[in-house]
Structure formats: C-alpha cells, structure tokens
Design a protein around this motif. Sequence first.
Motif, PDB file in Angstrom:
ATOM      1  N   SER A 142      35.134  44.329  51.883  1.00  0.00           N
ATOM      2  CA  SER A 142      34.948  45.275  50.792  1.00  0.00           C
ATOM      3  C   SER A 142      35.575  44.721  49.523  1.00  0.00           C
ATOM      4  CB  SER A 142      35.587  46.627  51.132  1.00  0.00           C
ATOM      5  OG  SER A 142      35.345  47.569  50.107  1.00  0.00           O
ATOM      6  N   LEU A 143      34.917  45.002  48.401  1.00  0.00           N
ATOM      7  CA  LEU A 143      35.406  44.543  47.101  1.00  0.00           C
ATOM      8  C   LEU A 143      35.850  45.736  46.275  1.00  0.00           C
ATOM      9  CD1 LEU A 143      32.270  43.042  47.545  1.00  0.00           C
ATOM     10  CD2 LEU A 143      33.438  41.485  45.993  1.00  0.00           C
ATOM     11  N   ALA A 144      36.937  45.570  45.549  1.00  0.00           N
ATOM     12  CA  ALA A 144      37.374  46.600  44.611  1.00  0.00           C
ATOM     13  C   ALA A 144      36.408  46.659  43.432  1.00  0.00           C
ATOM     14  CB  ALA A 144      38.785  46.303  44.129  1.00  0.00           C
ATOM     15  N   GLY A 145      36.470  47.746  42.691  1.00  0.00           N
ATOM     16  CA  GLY A 145      35.618  47.902  41.525  1.00  0.00           C
ATOM     17  C   GLY A 145      36.136  47.127  40.326  1.00  0.00           C
ATOM     18  N   ALA A 146      35.335  47.095  39.268  1.00  0.00           N
ATOM     19  CA  ALA A 146      35.703  46.358  38.057  1.00  0.00           C
ATOM     20  C   ALA A 146      36.970  46.919  37.421  1.00  0.00           C
ATOM     21  CB  ALA A 146      34.552  46.405  37.061  1.00  0.00           C
ATOM     22  N   ASP A 147      37.262  48.197  37.682  1.00  0.00           N
ATOM     23  CA  ASP A 147      38.448  48.807  37.086  1.00  0.00           C
ATOM     24  C   ASP A 147      39.745  48.220  37.613  1.00  0.00           C
ATOM     25  OD1 ASP A 147      37.676  50.028  39.570  1.00  0.00           O
ATOM     26  OD2 ASP A 147      39.137  51.616  39.196  1.00  0.00           O
ATOM     27  N   GLU A 148      39.671  47.452  38.712  1.00  0.00           N
ATOM     28  CA  GLU A 148      40.879  46.851  39.271  1.00  0.00           C
ATOM     29  C   GLU A 148      41.029  45.386  38.889  1.00  0.00           C
ATOM     30  OE1 GLU A 148      42.212  47.848  43.227  1.00  0.00           O
ATOM     31  OE2 GLU A 148      40.613  49.350  43.426  1.00  0.00           O
ATOM     32  N   CYS A 149      40.188  44.892  37.986  1.00  0.00           N
ATOM     33  CA  CYS A 149      40.309  43.503  37.538  1.00  0.00           C
ATOM     34  C   CYS A 149      41.593  43.316  36.730  1.00  0.00           C
ATOM     35  CB  CYS A 149      39.115  43.119  36.673  1.00  0.00           C
ATOM     36  SG  CYS A 149      37.687  42.580  37.609  1.00  0.00           S
ATOM     37  N   VAL A 150      42.379  42.333  37.118  1.00  0.00           N
ATOM     38  CA  VAL A 150      43.599  41.974  36.396  1.00  0.00           C
ATOM     39  C   VAL A 150      43.621  40.460  36.256  1.00  0.00           C
ATOM     40  CG1 VAL A 150      46.119  41.971  36.409  1.00  0.00           C
ATOM     41  CG2 VAL A 150      44.871  43.964  37.279  1.00  0.00           C
ATOM     42  N   ALA A 151      43.693  39.992  35.034  1.00  0.00           N
ATOM     43  CA  ALA A 151      43.732  38.549  34.759  1.00  0.00           C
ATOM     44  C   ALA A 151      42.561  37.831  35.417  1.00  0.00           C
ATOM     45  CB  ALA A 151      45.061  37.958  35.229  1.00  0.00           C
ATOM     46  N   GLY A 152      41.387  38.466  35.415  1.00  0.00           N
ATOM     47  CA  GLY A 152      40.179  37.829  35.914  1.00  0.00           C
ATOM     48  C   GLY A 152      39.984  37.865  37.410  1.00  0.00           C
ATOM     49  N   ALA A 153      40.805  38.622  38.130  1.00  0.00           N
ATOM     50  CA  ALA A 153      40.675  38.696  39.588  1.00  0.00           C
ATOM     51  C   ALA A 153      40.824  40.152  40.036  1.00  0.00           C
ATOM     52  CB  ALA A 153      41.717  37.826  40.276  1.00  0.00           C
ATOM     53  N   LYS A 154      40.207  40.478  41.172  1.00  0.00           N
ATOM     54  CA  LYS A 154      40.321  41.822  41.736  1.00  0.00           C
ATOM     55  C   LYS A 154      40.486  41.714  43.252  1.00  0.00           C
ATOM     56  CE  LYS A 154      35.300  42.512  42.158  1.00  0.00           C
ATOM     57  NZ  LYS A 154      34.138  43.356  41.757  1.00  0.00           N
ATOM     58  N   PRO A 155      41.005  42.775  43.893  1.00  0.00           N
ATOM     59  CA  PRO A 155      41.258  42.720  45.335  1.00  0.00           C
ATOM     60  C   PRO A 155      39.974  42.754  46.162  1.00  0.00           C
ATOM     61  CG  PRO A 155      42.625  44.395  44.264  1.00  0.00           C
ATOM     62  CD  PRO A 155      41.567  43.987  43.278  1.00  0.00           C
ATOM     63  N   VAL A 156      40.039  42.116  47.325  1.00  0.00           N
ATOM     64  CA  VAL A 156      39.023  42.237  48.364  1.00  0.00           C
ATOM     65  C   VAL A 156      39.757  42.451  49.690  1.00  0.00           C
ATOM     66  CG1 VAL A 156      37.249  40.866  47.228  1.00  0.00           C
ATOM     67  CG2 VAL A 156      38.944  39.733  48.664  1.00  0.00           C
ATOM     68  N   TYR A 157      39.054  43.032  50.653  1.00  0.00           N
ATOM     69  CA  TYR A 157      39.670  43.360  51.938  1.00  0.00           C
ATOM     70  C   TYR A 157      38.736  42.970  53.081  1.00  0.00           C
ATOM     71  CZ  TYR A 157      42.489  46.150  48.773  1.00  0.00           C
ATOM     72  OH  TYR A 157      43.287  46.549  47.722  1.00  0.00           O
ATOM     73  N   TRP A 158      39.347  42.551  54.186  1.00  0.00           N
ATOM     74  CA  TRP A 158      38.598  42.206  55.392  1.00  0.00           C
ATOM     75  C   TRP A 158      39.088  43.061  56.558  1.00  0.00           C
ATOM     76  CZ3 TRP A 158      40.331  38.500  51.964  1.00  0.00           C
ATOM     77  CH2 TRP A 158      39.370  37.625  51.406  1.00  0.00           C
ATOM     78  N   ALA A 159      38.175  43.399  57.477  1.00  0.00           N
ATOM     79  CA  ALA A 159      38.526  44.103  58.708  1.00  0.00           C
ATOM     80  C   ALA A 159      38.328  43.153  59.881  1.00  0.00           C
ATOM     81  CB  ALA A 159      37.658  45.349  58.887  1.00  0.00           C
ATOM     82  N   ASP A 160      39.399  42.901  60.608  1.00  0.00           N
ATOM     83  CA  ASP A 160      39.399  41.989  61.752  1.00  0.00           C
ATOM     84  C   ASP A 160      39.150  42.789  63.026  1.00  0.00           C
ATOM     85  OD1 ASP A 160      39.924  40.217  63.796  1.00  0.00           O
ATOM     86  OD2 ASP A 160      42.009  39.850  63.242  1.00  0.00           O
ATOM     87  N   ASP A 161      37.973  42.663  63.581  1.00  0.00           N
ATOM     88  CA  ASP A 161      37.578  43.414  64.779  1.00  0.00           C
ATOM     89  C   ASP A 161      38.497  43.150  65.972  1.00  0.00           C
ATOM     90  OD1 ASP A 161      35.158  44.931  66.177  1.00  0.00           O
ATOM     91  OD2 ASP A 161      35.597  43.197  67.441  1.00  0.00           O
ATOM     92  N   THR A 162      39.097  41.970  66.015  1.00  0.00           N
ATOM     93  CA  THR A 162      39.942  41.596  67.154  1.00  0.00           C
ATOM     94  C   THR A 162      41.383  42.060  66.997  1.00  0.00           C
ATOM     95  OG1 THR A 162      38.514  39.658  67.471  1.00  0.00           O
ATOM     96  CG2 THR A 162      40.607  39.638  68.619  1.00  0.00           C
ATOM     97  N   ASN A 163      41.757  42.508  65.780  1.00  0.00           N
ATOM     98  CA  ASN A 163      43.127  42.974  65.536  1.00  0.00           C
ATOM     99  C   ASN A 163      44.148  41.874  65.822  1.00  0.00           C
ATOM    100  OD1 ASN A 163      44.704  45.315  64.701  1.00  0.00           O
ATOM    101  ND2 ASN A 163      45.512  45.370  66.784  1.00  0.00           N
ATOM    102  N   ASP A 164      43.870  40.677  65.320  1.00  0.00           N
ATOM    103  CA  ASP A 164      44.759  39.542  65.569  1.00  0.00           C
ATOM    104  C   ASP A 164      46.163  39.817  65.061  1.00  0.00           C
ATOM    105  OD1 ASP A 164      43.171  37.098  66.638  1.00  0.00           O
ATOM    106  OD2 ASP A 164      41.856  37.929  65.080  1.00  0.00           O
ATOM    107  N   GLY A 165      47.136  39.515  65.896  1.00  0.00           N
ATOM    108  CA  GLY A 165      48.535  39.715  65.524  1.00  0.00           C
ATOM    109  C   GLY A 165      48.890  41.166  65.300  1.00  0.00           C
ATOM    110  N   GLY A 166      48.081  42.082  65.815  1.00  0.00           N
ATOM    111  CA  GLY A 166      48.360  43.504  65.652  1.00  0.00           C
ATOM    112  C   GLY A 166      47.922  44.070  64.319  1.00  0.00           C
ATOM    113  N   HIS A 167      47.145  43.313  63.546  1.00  0.00           N
ATOM    114  CA  HIS A 167      46.688  43.778  62.234  1.00  0.00           C
ATOM    115  C   HIS A 167      45.164  43.686  62.137  1.00  0.00           C
ATOM    116  CE1 HIS A 167      50.652  44.219  60.361  1.00  0.00           C
ATOM    117  NE2 HIS A 167      51.002  43.138  61.051  1.00  0.00           N
ATOM    118  N   ALA A 168      44.549  44.750  61.622  1.00  0.00           N
ATOM    119  CA  ALA A 168      43.097  44.788  61.473  1.00  0.00           C
ATOM    120  C   ALA A 168      42.649  44.601  60.029  1.00  0.00           C
ATOM    121  CB  ALA A 168      42.553  46.118  62.002  1.00  0.00           C
ATOM    122  N   LEU A 169      43.539  44.809  59.056  1.00  0.00           N
ATOM    123  CA  LEU A 169      43.164  44.714  57.648  1.00  0.00           C
ATOM    124  C   LEU A 169      43.925  43.586  56.953  1.00  0.00           C
ATOM    125  CD1 LEU A 169      43.090  48.466  56.528  1.00  0.00           C
ATOM    126  CD2 LEU A 169      41.123  46.955  56.898  1.00  0.00           C
TER     127      LEU A 169
END
Length: 477
Positions: free
Chosen positions: A443-470
């Motif tokens: 998932s990509l953040a919207g344009a309103d979250e752009c800071v210094a030419g970059a914005k957040p993105v997120y991934w969901a790990d189906d396997t939950n590697d290391g106990g973390h899914a996001l």
Amino acid sequence: MTLSTARRRRRVLARFLAAAPLLAAGALTGVPAAHAAAADDVRINEVVTTGDVNDSIELYNKGTVTIDVSGWILKDNDKDHTYKIASGTTLAPGRYRAFDVHDKYGLGSDDQARLYLVDGKTLVDSFSWSKHSDPSWSRCPDGTGDFKQAATVTLGGPNACGTGGGGGGSTTPVAWPGSSSVATADGSKVFGQDLSGLYQEGGVLWGAQNSGKLWRLMRDGSGGWKPDTTSGWSSGKTLRFPGGSGSPDSEGVTLTGAGSAGGAFVASERNGDASGTSRLSVLKYDVSGSSSSLTAAKEWNLTSDLPTTGSNLGFEGITWIPDAALTGAGFKDASTGGAYDPARYGAHSGGVFFVGVEGTGVIYGYVLADSGPYTRVASFSSGMSGVMELQWEPQAGRLWAVCDDTCDGQHRTLKIDTTGSFATTAVYNRPSGMPNYNNEGFSLAGADECVAGAKPVYWADDTNDGGHALRKGTVTC
C-alpha cells in the motif's frame, strides 16, 4: 501450415457444419449461423506443460462472431486421451479461455495439443513441441502468429509476446525508487500468518487476512499500525458470504471514491469451508457497524467468466480505478473494442475494479453493476508469473502490480498506452534492505504524506517472518 492445407481444413469444417448447424457460431445466440471460417477462427493460442494444475491449453477467438465450443474435444498426441469442453461454453470475439487438462492427461516434453469439433475427428487446430514450456508456449501475435517460448504464463489473457509482456517502458529491473531500508510497522505477533491485501485510507490502514478476516488499523504513534480497539475491530472482524454462511479466503481489499463509507470491497479466491473449489468473487461489506462479524451485502461471483485455476491460485489483489482516470487516459473497453464509456453501464461505483490472479499473473478489469451484473472490460498480463497485490496510485496515474517471494519481490508499474491498454512502464526490485519475504500486500500513502520528495509505503508479509506481518519503507512521490 500451407495454403492448400488451410483450404482442405476449411472444406472439411464446412461439410461438418452444414450437417450440424447447431454447432455453428451464433446458432444458440440469435445471430446468423457461422460458416466454416468462423469455426476456424478458434485457435490454440497458449500451451503450458509444467505439470499438475499448469497442464493447460488455451483457446482464442480471432474472428468477429461468438462461437459455441460446447462439446469440442482437446487431445494430446494419444488418440485415447480426450478432454471434452463443457456444455454452454462460448468464446466471444477476441476472448481467451484456458482449459486445465491435467485430470484427463498430462502434456509431456515431446507432445501435441489438438482441437477437434464434437465428432472428435474434424481437426480445427493443432500444435506440436519437442520440449516443455519454459514456462509457456505462446502464439505471437495472438491467434495468428507462430508459437514461441514466452517468459510469462498468461492463460486467459493476451500472450506475453514482448520482452516484458506489457510493452511500453523498460522491462529491465532497476533499483527500488526509494529508501533501500525497511523497518517493522507492527507489534510483535499481533496478526500471525496470512495477512495479505492492504489499502490505506488516510489515517486508517485496511488489511485482509486469508482466514476470513478484515482489519481496521490505526497509527501507533511511531510510524506503524495497530488494531483499532473500537467498534468490535480489536481482533479483526470475521467475514461471511451473503446470507451469513461460509468463510471467504480474503486476499485483497480496496475502497472506491466514496471511501469506507461506500463499503469495503474484498477479493476472495474460495470459501474456506470448501477449500478445494475455486470461488473467484468480489464481496462488498458495510464496515460502519459494531458487530464482530460482517456479512457481505453483495457478491459478484466471477468464476464462470475466468479460466480454471487452482483453488489456492485465484484472486490475490484488487484495486479500484475511477472512471475519470480511465476515460482521461483513453482506456479501451475490451468488451466493445471501442473507447470505454461509463454511461453504458449504469450505476456501478463510478469506476472499474481490477483483480490479479496468482496462478497466471493476469490482471482483469470488471465493471461491477450496483444491481449485480458484471462486465469484463480488460484482461492483460502483468508480465510476472503471479500477482499478489494491485494498487492504483492516483497521483502518478499508474497501476502497481506486486509479486511475492515467487518473483523475488518484484514490483511493476503500468499505465494506459496509446492503444488504450495497460502497458508496463517500469520494473523494480524490492528494496535491497528487505529480505525476500512472502509479501502479499502493498500500500502507498497519499500525496499529502510526501516529505522531501518521498512518502511511506507498507508491505504485508503473509508468513509473519520474525513475528511481524507489516513493514514500512518509502517511495519517491
């Protein structure tokens, strides 16, 4: 094939169709009976011989009339090996339909695919090979060209005849267009396995979990996400099919221009209570209540309109693209062959839903009418062997297609080209600082979250590697 051979084939087809007019294209659809050339417009278009559910033969109608292929026979090089096409199967002009033949016979490394009319004797088309597909034997161009080894399986959609299957920009993978590093974006062991599709709506991140759950996540104050603890969302909400039964294998989630107030749309590949059977559906849920479970207000079951696929190889990603973005870019409606005209479809959420198939890497576009019917308006290859997530990025006017560890975490962007179809514009490797996780959500953040030419993105790990899914990273705006 020589010209004389083609002529002989047409004469044989003409004699057979004259004796059996109901076989003619359109005999059951109210158009004039087809002549031999119409039946001869059905071509073997793609063959996959890699084993199990991927022993498949695809047909393509290169003609101008719908052809009823009920009862037609597919054979390999053994006359006793037959696959009979089901009653009621038709092939519209310019459409593809793949048949999984592995339950009847296997396609070997030195073998043949043959298509016959219902008598099992009148040959319509054939193709022979002397080594396994790697991964696909594809006719290029579709329906008319010679067969070649294509780099991508595209059963049910246009063949990957170019280097990248989508045309357009470069298909050589390049470095991730953002930070090379990623970080966890959830608490330890919050979700467990099977977190899949993601969709960000401002300060809310929606997550679909394969076990038949939908999550509503809120910001945790440190750049990550945590479950909403209000209105019954603390452990995610259980999803049901219309009527309150079953357990959708929810793989993707998206919203329309109305936001969550207009409902959440979930892509499901099967009913978990009947996990061996495909049920390729888009389900609409009202997410405004406080109950711990959600029953679908609508289901668009698209199974019969799509090529057969393994029950766990179906819909993985879904996204919605507004009509205005499509018409503004000159999007072509595959169901009409002309420019996409939203007015022809009545009330339909104001856009087109695009769904990605894991087992083939093909992306399909559907207009889902509010009253229940649906129309397929697009089908095209992602250029990858599988699609696990789709995201429309409105600020850039591009469609993201994402593959998991099967493709080493490759991401592709596609835009509508001058032909009115989606074409690949760039291919990106995953961030170098992220291991090859089983990322099924993006998932990509919207344009309103752009800071210094970059914005957040997120991934969901189906396997939950290391106990973390996001996990979180950045991408250039």
